[in-house]
Design a protein around this motif. Structure first.
Motif, mmCIF file in Angstrom:
data_model
loop_
_atom_site.group_PDB
_atom_site.id
_atom_site.type_symbol
_atom_site.label_atom_id
_atom_site.label_comp_id
_atom_site.label_asym_id
_atom_site.label_seq_id
_atom_site.Cartn_x
_atom_site.Cartn_y
_atom_site.Cartn_z
ATOM 1 N N GLY A 1 42.814 -49.688 17.812
ATOM 2 C CA GLY A 1 42.543 -50.987 17.216
ATOM 3 C C GLY A 1 43.132 -52.133 18.009
ATOM 4 O O GLY A 1 43.461 -52.017 19.194
ATOM 5 N N HIS B 1 40.382 -53.200 11.287
ATOM 6 C CA HIS B 1 40.489 -53.054 9.832
ATOM 7 C C HIS B 1 39.447 -53.912 9.111
ATOM 8 O O HIS B 1 38.932 -53.524 8.062
ATOM 9 N N LEU C 1 38.239 -46.121 11.352
ATOM 10 C CA LEU C 1 39.476 -46.344 12.097
ATOM 11 C C LEU C 1 39.729 -45.226 13.097
ATOM 12 O O LEU C 1 40.146 -45.475 14.233
ATOM 13 N N SER D 1 44.847 -42.460 10.014
ATOM 14 C CA SER D 1 43.476 -42.586 9.525
ATOM 15 C C SER D 1 43.255 -41.743 8.279
ATOM 16 O O SER D 1 42.569 -42.166 7.342
#
Length: 204
Positions: free
Chosen positions: A33, A129, A147, A178
């Motif tokens: 991310g 997110h 994710l 996750s």
């Protein structure tokens, strides 16, 4: 839910997430991310992780505002600002590095629990997110799966910086986090805001 209790839960989630991220970095591991992107950029730019995390998340607000509503977007912005400050505060602490497997497991538990606490209060930590919440609300794709897949791609692409071995250990942290994010769902504050945003779009 009482607003004060909700705010405390979000802040606790931010602390856990920041602690997990700190544990990863001092053990030469990374994450996926925007957190992972910020970590990679920190090897190139002389800026703190918190500042880079804030800057990387800015482009995602267009999607958040357009699709998930102002309430969700503003609370997410506040969370990003807070975790940026908290993460920079953690940088002042001198903590020992753990063995890779222990660091990956502990950080996965911390980040997964922390992110779940934030999401369950109707906010997020931005970036992936925001996409995860959007996909879950509009495409019925479990946010934990989103994710995991996106984080795996980011970490594998970063293997040449942290090394293949550390990248694989990092995937353990991502898998644990996750899984927890996908399972520790309670209440639907974010869902309500997303439903409002969808209704507003349909009436335009």
């Amino acid at each position: 839910m009482n607003r004060t209790k909700q705010a405390l839960l979000v802040f606790a989630g931010l602390l856990l997430t920041a602690a997990g991220t700190k544990l990863l970095t001092i053990s030469s591991l990374t994450f996926g991310g925007t957190a992972g992107i910020a970590t990679l950029l920190s090897f190139t730019f002389e800026l703190s992780w918190g500042m880079l995390f804030f800057l990387v998340n800015l482009p995602f607000f267009y999607l958040s505002v357009k699709r998930l509503g102002w309430t969700f977007s503003l609370s997410t912005l506040l969370c990003i600002i807070l975790i940026s400050f908290v993460s920079d505060a953690f940088d002042t602490l001198s903590l020992p590095a753990l063995p890779p497997l222990a660091a990956a497991t502990a950080s996965g538990l911390l980040i997964g629990t922390g992110v779940s606490m934030v999401l369950n209060q109707g906010s997020s930590l931005g970036g992936i997110h925001i996409l995860a919440v959007y996909f879950e609300q509009f495409l019925s794709i479990n946010r934990g799966l989103t994710l995991f897949v996106t984080d795996m791609i980011i970490v594998l692409s970063a293997a040449f910086i942290v090394g293949l071995s550390n990248a694989l250990y990092s995937l353990i942290a991502i898998a644990i986090a996750s899984f927890l994010v996908g399972k520790l769902k309670s209440g639907k504050p974010a869902d309500d805001d997303a439903d409002i945003a969808l209704t507003e779009q349909e009436t335009v």
